[in-house]
Scaffold this motif. Structure first.
Motif, mmCIF file in Angstrom:
data_model
loop_
_atom_site.group_PDB
_atom_site.id
_atom_site.type_symbol
_atom_site.label_atom_id
_atom_site.label_comp_id
_atom_site.label_asym_id
_atom_site.label_seq_id
_atom_site.Cartn_x
_atom_site.Cartn_y
_atom_site.Cartn_z
ATOM 1 N N GLY A 120 32.531 12.117 9.977
ATOM 2 C CA GLY A 120 32.613 11.216 11.130
ATOM 3 C C GLY A 120 33.173 9.852 10.792
ATOM 4 O O GLY A 120 34.012 9.308 11.529
ATOM 5 N N LEU A 121 32.717 9.301 9.663
ATOM 6 C CA LEU A 121 33.158 7.956 9.307
ATOM 7 C C LEU A 121 34.660 7.930 9.014
ATOM 8 O O LEU A 121 35.369 7.015 9.433
ATOM 9 C CB LEU A 121 32.356 7.455 8.094
ATOM 10 N N VAL A 150 35.545 3.048 3.439
ATOM 11 C CA VAL A 150 34.462 2.294 2.795
ATOM 12 C C VAL A 150 33.591 3.230 1.959
ATOM 13 O O VAL A 150 32.525 2.831 1.489
ATOM 14 C CB VAL A 150 33.582 1.550 3.834
ATOM 15 N N ARG A 184 41.516 1.704 9.786
ATOM 16 C CA ARG A 184 40.724 0.869 8.879
ATOM 17 C C ARG A 184 40.733 1.472 7.476
ATOM 18 O O ARG A 184 40.986 2.667 7.307
ATOM 19 C CB ARG A 184 39.267 0.822 9.324
ATOM 20 N N GLU A 185 40.421 0.632 6.493
ATOM 21 C CA GLU A 185 40.293 1.125 5.123
ATOM 22 C C GLU A 185 39.018 1.951 4.975
ATOM 23 O O GLU A 185 38.011 1.670 5.629
ATOM 24 C CB GLU A 185 40.205 -0.054 4.153
ATOM 25 N N GLU A 191 31.947 1.753 14.353
ATOM 26 C CA GLU A 191 32.475 1.601 12.995
ATOM 27 C C GLU A 191 31.914 0.338 12.350
ATOM 28 O O GLU A 191 31.423 0.359 11.230
ATOM 29 C CB GLU A 191 34.010 1.541 13.037
ATOM 30 N N THR A 204 36.277 13.558 22.332
ATOM 31 C CA THR A 204 35.423 12.371 22.259
ATOM 32 C C THR A 204 33.975 12.786 22.029
ATOM 33 O O THR A 204 33.289 12.240 21.154
ATOM 34 C CB THR A 204 35.545 11.550 23.569
ATOM 35 N N ILE A 214 36.630 8.021 12.321
ATOM 36 C CA ILE A 214 36.705 6.723 12.999
ATOM 37 C C ILE A 214 37.626 5.780 12.241
ATOM 38 O O ILE A 214 38.489 5.126 12.822
ATOM 39 C CB ILE A 214 35.314 6.066 13.104
ATOM 40 N N SER A 215 37.447 5.687 10.916
ATOM 41 C CA SER A 215 38.267 4.765 10.128
ATOM 42 C C SER A 215 39.745 5.092 10.294
ATOM 43 O O SER A 215 40.573 4.198 10.455
ATOM 44 C CB SER A 215 37.899 4.848 8.643
ATOM 45 N N TRP A 247 28.072 0.766 11.780
ATOM 46 C CA TRP A 247 27.785 1.782 10.757
ATOM 47 C C TRP A 247 28.031 1.159 9.375
ATOM 48 O O TRP A 247 27.223 1.294 8.452
ATOM 49 C CB TRP A 247 28.657 3.027 10.965
ATOM 50 N N ILE A 248 29.138 0.443 9.251
ATOM 51 C CA ILE A 248 29.451 -0.196 7.971
ATOM 52 C C ILE A 248 28.403 -1.261 7.638
ATOM 53 O O ILE A 248 27.971 -1.369 6.493
ATOM 54 C CB ILE A 248 30.883 -0.781 7.994
ATOM 55 N N THR A 282 36.370 4.317 25.174
ATOM 56 C CA THR A 282 36.226 5.097 23.945
ATOM 57 C C THR A 282 36.578 4.229 22.738
ATOM 58 O O THR A 282 35.838 4.186 21.748
ATOM 59 C CB THR A 282 37.148 6.335 23.990
ATOM 60 N N LEU A 302 25.598 0.483 6.197
ATOM 61 C CA LEU A 302 25.903 0.935 4.830
ATOM 62 C C LEU A 302 25.814 -0.238 3.851
ATOM 63 O O LEU A 302 25.379 -0.081 2.710
ATOM 64 C CB LEU A 302 27.296 1.567 4.767
ATOM 65 N N VAL A 327 33.525 13.976 18.466
ATOM 66 C CA VAL A 327 33.494 12.880 17.487
ATOM 67 C C VAL A 327 32.162 12.136 17.572
ATOM 68 O O VAL A 327 31.534 11.838 16.553
ATOM 69 C CB VAL A 327 34.686 11.911 17.694
ATOM 70 N N LEU A 387 34.074 3.201 19.699
ATOM 71 C CA LEU A 387 34.373 3.556 18.305
ATOM 72 C C LEU A 387 34.454 2.301 17.428
ATOM 73 O O LEU A 387 33.990 2.293 16.290
ATOM 74 C CB LEU A 387 35.676 4.352 18.225
ATOM 75 N N ASN A 388 35.012 1.225 17.966
ATOM 76 C CA ASN A 388 35.087 -0.028 17.207
ATOM 77 C C ASN A 388 33.703 -0.559 16.868
ATOM 78 O O ASN A 388 33.437 -0.962 15.747
ATOM 79 C CB ASN A 388 35.844 -1.091 18.018
ATOM 80 N N MET A 423 41.246 6.710 12.798
ATOM 81 C CA MET A 423 41.711 6.430 14.156
ATOM 82 C C MET A 423 41.930 4.953 14.389
ATOM 83 O O MET A 423 42.838 4.545 15.101
ATOM 84 C CB MET A 423 40.678 6.943 15.164
ATOM 85 N N LEU A 424 41.044 4.125 13.809
ATOM 86 C CA LEU A 424 41.152 2.677 14.014
ATOM 87 C C LEU A 424 42.044 2.032 12.956
ATOM 88 O O LEU A 424 42.182 0.808 12.914
ATOM 89 C CB LEU A 424 39.752 2.039 13.976
ATOM 90 N N MET A 432 33.419 6.073 30.239
ATOM 91 C CA MET A 432 33.989 6.703 29.036
ATOM 92 C C MET A 432 34.987 7.794 29.421
ATOM 93 O O MET A 432 36.003 7.981 28.761
ATOM 94 C CB MET A 432 32.891 7.340 28.187
ATOM 95 N N MET A 485 42.257 13.037 21.264
ATOM 96 C CA MET A 485 41.183 12.192 21.803
ATOM 97 C C MET A 485 41.541 11.658 23.176
ATOM 98 O O MET A 485 40.685 11.527 24.051
ATOM 99 C CB MET A 485 40.940 11.003 20.870
#
Lengths: 218, 218
Positions: free
Chosen positions: B81-82, B94, B91-92, A132, B124, B85-86, A135-136, A124, A139, B127, A128-129, B88-89, A117, B117
Motif C-alpha cells: 500500500g505504501l 521511505v 514521492r520518494e 501518505e 480506489t 501511494i508513494s 502514515w509516514i 481521492t 513510521l 487501494v 491519499l496525500n 502515485m504521488l 470520493m 484509479m
C-alpha cells in the motif's frame, strides 16, 4: 472575478480547495470541543469524518493494558487520514483521539464523504496525500521508539512541538508536567525528569513548574 | 457464461477482482527476483507499482545509521500500500523492500495505475483497503516496540511467521540464524539468543543450527 463566497467568508479549512471546503462546510455540523475530551477510542465505529478547524488533537496508540503512546498530532486546520479510511471502509477505530487544545471541528457524515470520493477525483488525491503524510509521521514515531535513546526521542518531541506551533504565542513553552511528557512517550516519569535535567544543564531548555521552556529547538 | 479468460487462465493475483487482475497482467511486465534482492530503498522514486504473485518480500524501516527494523511482510499474492501511494504521488520511498523468498512480480507502470484509479472506483476502494490493512500492521509493529518486552515481541514475531506461512511445507521452521531474527527486531543477538533459550526451556520451540523450530505458536 471572485465569487461572493470567496470575498465574504474567511477560509476555515485552507488545506482543502475552496470548492471542497464549501462542500464540507455545507454538509457538516460545526462543533466546539473542550480540552481533554476523547473524540475516538479503539473499537468505535465512525459515521462522521471530522475536520479540525482550530485547536489541537493528539492521536494515540493504546496497549492492551491501557498504556498510551503519542502517534501524531493534528494541529490547526487539518483532517485525520486513518479515521477517514476507517470511516469510509466502515472499520473500527484503532486509535485514541484526545482534544489537547480547545478544538473547533466540522463533522461530515461519512455517506456524504464517500459520495464526494466517488464523484470527484480531487477528493481521492486529497485523501491519499493526507494518508501518505500521516502514515509516514507514524513510521517516524516508530523510528524514534525502535532506534533512539530517550534523549534523542525528547529532542525530536520538542522539535515537533515547535514545528506544530509556529506563529502561535508562547510557541516555545510546553505546558505539560513531566508526567504527561513521559506518558506521551510511554517512558517512566523518573527517566524523563532525569534526561530533562541533563538537557537543562546543557542550556537546551529551562524547567518551570508544570512546563518546559524550549531554548534551542528552533 | 464464463469468458475464455476465466476458464483458461489460473488466477495469479486473486486479491484483485478478475477484471482488475486482467488489467494488471495485460499492462505489466512479469519479473522473477532472487532472494536477497533489494527492490526498493529510502529515497528511490518509483515509476512502477509492484504486485507480488509468489514468494515473500519484507518491508523494513531503516535508521540514519543503517539499522533496520521489520515493518511488515508481503506474502503470496498481494501489493504494498505504501509503495502504491508513494508512486502515485511521485514521492520518494521511505522504506526498504527486500526479497525474502524467491519472488514473482508484475510490474505495472505508475501512469497506468493512476489511469485505473481515475476511471474505476473499485481501484480506489482496493487501494484504501490495502492501505488501511498495512497501516494498521505497521501500527501493531509500533505497539510491539513501544509497549512490550523482547519475549512478547518474539512470540508475536513467531505467531506472524506461522500466520503468513499457513499451508506451506515446513511452515513452522524459521530458517534464520539468531542474528537475523535479532536484526528484524533491532535487538542485540545476545538478548535474542538468551530469550530464545528461555522459550526453548518452556517447550515453546526447539533451537537448531541456523533455524528455529516452532512448537507452540499455532
Amino acid at each position: 472575478m471572485k465569487t461572493n463566497m470567496e470575498t465574504r467568508k474567511p477560509r476555515v479549512l485552507n488545506f482543502l480547495s475552496p470548492e471542497m471546503e464549501q462542500q464540507v462546510v455545507s454538509f457538516s455540523e460545526h462543533m466546539s470541543v473542550d480540552k481533554g475530551v476523547v473524540l475516538l477510542e479503539p473499537g468505535d465505529r465512525m459515521d462522521q469524518v471530522l475536520f479540525l478547524v482550530k485547536g489541537k488533537v493528539a492521536l494515540y496508540r493504546t496497549s492492551a493494558t491501557g498504556r498510551r503512546h503519542l502517534m501524531y498530532t493534528l494541529n490547526g486546520a487539518c483532517g485525520c487520514g486513518l479515521s477517514m479510511i476507517s470511516a469510509m471502509l466502515n472499520r473500527e477505530s484503532v486509535i485514541t483521539a484526545v482534544v489537547e487544545e480547545p478544538a473547533e471541528l466540522f463533522s461530515l457524515p461519512v455517506s456524504q464523504f464517500s459520495k464526494f470520493m466517488q464523484s470527484n477525483p480531487d477528493w481521492t488525491t486529497f485523501v491519499l496525500n493526507i494518508v501518505e503524510k500521516q502514515w509516514i509521521e507514524s513510521l517516524e514515531m516508530f523510528d524514534q521508539v525502535a532506534f533512539n535513546s530517550l534523549e534523542v526521542r525528547l529532542t525530536s518531541y520538542f522539535q515537533n512541538y515547535i514545528a506544530h506551533n509556529v506563529g502561535l504565542e508562547n510557541a516555545s513553552t510546553v505546558n505539560k508536567p513531566h508526567s504527561q511528557i513521559a506518558n506521551d512517550l510511554n517512558a517512566s516519569r523518573e527517566a524523563v525528569s532525569r534526561v530533562l535535567k541533563k538537557m537543562e544543564q546543557k542550556g537546551q531548555l529551562q524547567l518551570r513548574h508544570g512546563a518546559v521552556e524550549l531554548l534551542m529547538f528552533h
